[in-house]
Design an enzyme around this catalytic site. Structure first.
Site, PDB file in Angstrom:
ATOM      1  N   PRO A 114     -21.563 -10.289  15.189  1.00  0.00           N
ATOM      2  CA  PRO A 114     -22.928 -10.417  14.651  1.00  0.00           C
ATOM      3  C   PRO A 114     -23.872 -11.122  15.629  1.00  0.00           C
ATOM      4  O   PRO A 114     -25.086 -10.997  15.512  1.00  0.00           O
ATOM      5  CB  PRO A 114     -22.746 -11.257  13.382  1.00  0.00           C
ATOM      6  N   GLU A 141     -13.618 -15.843  11.884  1.00  0.00           N
ATOM      7  CA  GLU A 141     -14.920 -16.284  12.416  1.00  0.00           C
ATOM      8  C   GLU A 141     -15.153 -15.770  13.830  1.00  0.00           C
ATOM      9  O   GLU A 141     -16.123 -16.169  14.492  1.00  0.00           O
ATOM     10  CB  GLU A 141     -15.017 -17.809  12.381  1.00  0.00           C
ATOM     11  N   ARG A 183     -19.472  11.994  19.380  1.00  0.00           N
ATOM     12  CA  ARG A 183     -20.236  13.215  19.100  1.00  0.00           C
ATOM     13  C   ARG A 183     -21.146  13.604  20.263  1.00  0.00           C
ATOM     14  O   ARG A 183     -21.683  14.715  20.284  1.00  0.00           O
ATOM     15  CB  ARG A 183     -21.061  13.063  17.814  1.00  0.00           C
ATOM     16  N   ASP A 198     -31.845  14.769  17.376  1.00  0.00           N
ATOM     17  CA  ASP A 198     -31.654  13.573  16.552  1.00  0.00           C
ATOM     18  C   ASP A 198     -32.863  12.650  16.569  1.00  0.00           C
ATOM     19  O   ASP A 198     -33.551  12.548  17.570  1.00  0.00           O
ATOM     20  CB  ASP A 198     -30.477  12.742  17.084  1.00  0.00           C
TER      21      ASP A 198
END
Ligand code: JB8
Length: 287
Positions: A114, A141, A183, A198
């Site tokens: 994160p 963590e 992809r 896209d």
């Protein structure tokens, strides 16, 4: 392209056997190897975590299993002659990592966290051009910081985040990235055009969101497909699609419009956005 994935939950990666990526693997376009981090533990309980120095909640992944895993997957480069005076750069300075004259045999290490920088479509495009990626899935963590520090002395290391939310571990983030990268590999998608169109493909539609899509039947539960799409007027259809893309982008991702180069929006675009209530630069302020 070769992918090594290190995790304490190898079963998370079962989806890579199916669908698009499963087919790519069976076709030999993608070589994915999933490794159990606990294979590099040596105690009876196969311990991978320990308490955090300095206190605080939760547990931290011990550096030793990670160090041994990376040593196994990425053998420390054998010095060919005398040690390199400037580590990580050969005489020509052409390569960032790897000491010998052999072709690049060093992967990029990707660690979801994160606290990483945002992973974007541009990263997926860059990663899809690399021959070898190693993914390290943290849990608890996170992984003792020294693992990434030491790995950086031997290979490029990217700490990346999927967005402003917190997962329970890196596994799902790696699945997401592997799908985004896989992809893009030549031969993986049936229709090469569906990549270029896209919403986030660099250059495509100047990075607007995609508008609505329709297929048969022409009327479904009293809802008709917009006439323009059945008209056969390709120029008018393209204009309509762009209008819809502009409206959808203004509603869902206005910051994408604010970051567009001024020349990316013509007079018609500005009129559509004004109509949608979006403040267009240089307009809406004056008078
Ligand atoms: C423990 O939200 B995430 C993420 C969360 C994590 C770990 C890795 C990634 C490891 N929690 O991208």
């Amino acid at each position: 392209m070769k992918l090594d994935i290190v995790t304490i939950f190898p079963e998370y990666f079962a989806p890579l056997d199916i669908s698009l990526l499963g087919k790519a693997r069976r076709a030999g376009l993608l070589d994915v190897r999933v490794h159990d981090l606990r294979d590099w533990t040596h105690d009876r309980h196969r311990t991978v975590d320990d308490t955090p120095y300095g206190g605080g909640p939760g547990m931290v992944m011990k550096p030793d299993p990670w160090g041994e895993a990376l040593d196994t997957l990425v053998p420390p480069t054998t010095p060919t002659a005398e040690p390199d005076p400037e580590p990580g750069t050969d005489e020509s300075g052409a390569r960032e990592f790897g000491a010998g004259a052999a072709p690049a045999t060093v992967p990029r290490l990707i660690i979801p966290t994160p606290s990483g920088r945002p992973f974007t479509q541009a990263d997926a495009v860059r990663y899809a051009a690399e021959p070898w990626l190693v993914f390290a899935c943290g849990r608890y963590e996170g992984i003792d910081t020294r693992v990434a520090e030491e790995a950086r002395t031997r290979m490029p290391v990217d700490e990346v985040s999927l967005g402003d939310f917190v997962l329970a571990g890196g596994e799902v983030a790696v699945l997401v990235m592997v799908e985004a990268i896989g992809r893009l590999l030549p031969g993986v998608l049936g229709n090469a055009d569906s990549v270029a169109d896209d919403s986030f493909a660099p250059g495509a539609m100047e990075s607007l969101l995609e508008g609505p899509v329709y297929t048969k039947p022409p009327v479904w539960r009293e809802r008709p497909v917009p006439d323009i799409l059945l008209s056969g007027h390709h120029g008018a259809i393209a204009r309509w699609r762009r209008d819809e893309a502009l409206r959808r982008t203004a509603r869902h991702r206005p910051e994408l419009l604010s970051h567009l180069a001024p020349e990316a929006l013509d007079k018609h675009d500005r009129a559509v956005l004004r109509e949608a209530g979006f403040p267009v630069d240089g307009e809406g302020m004056a008078d």
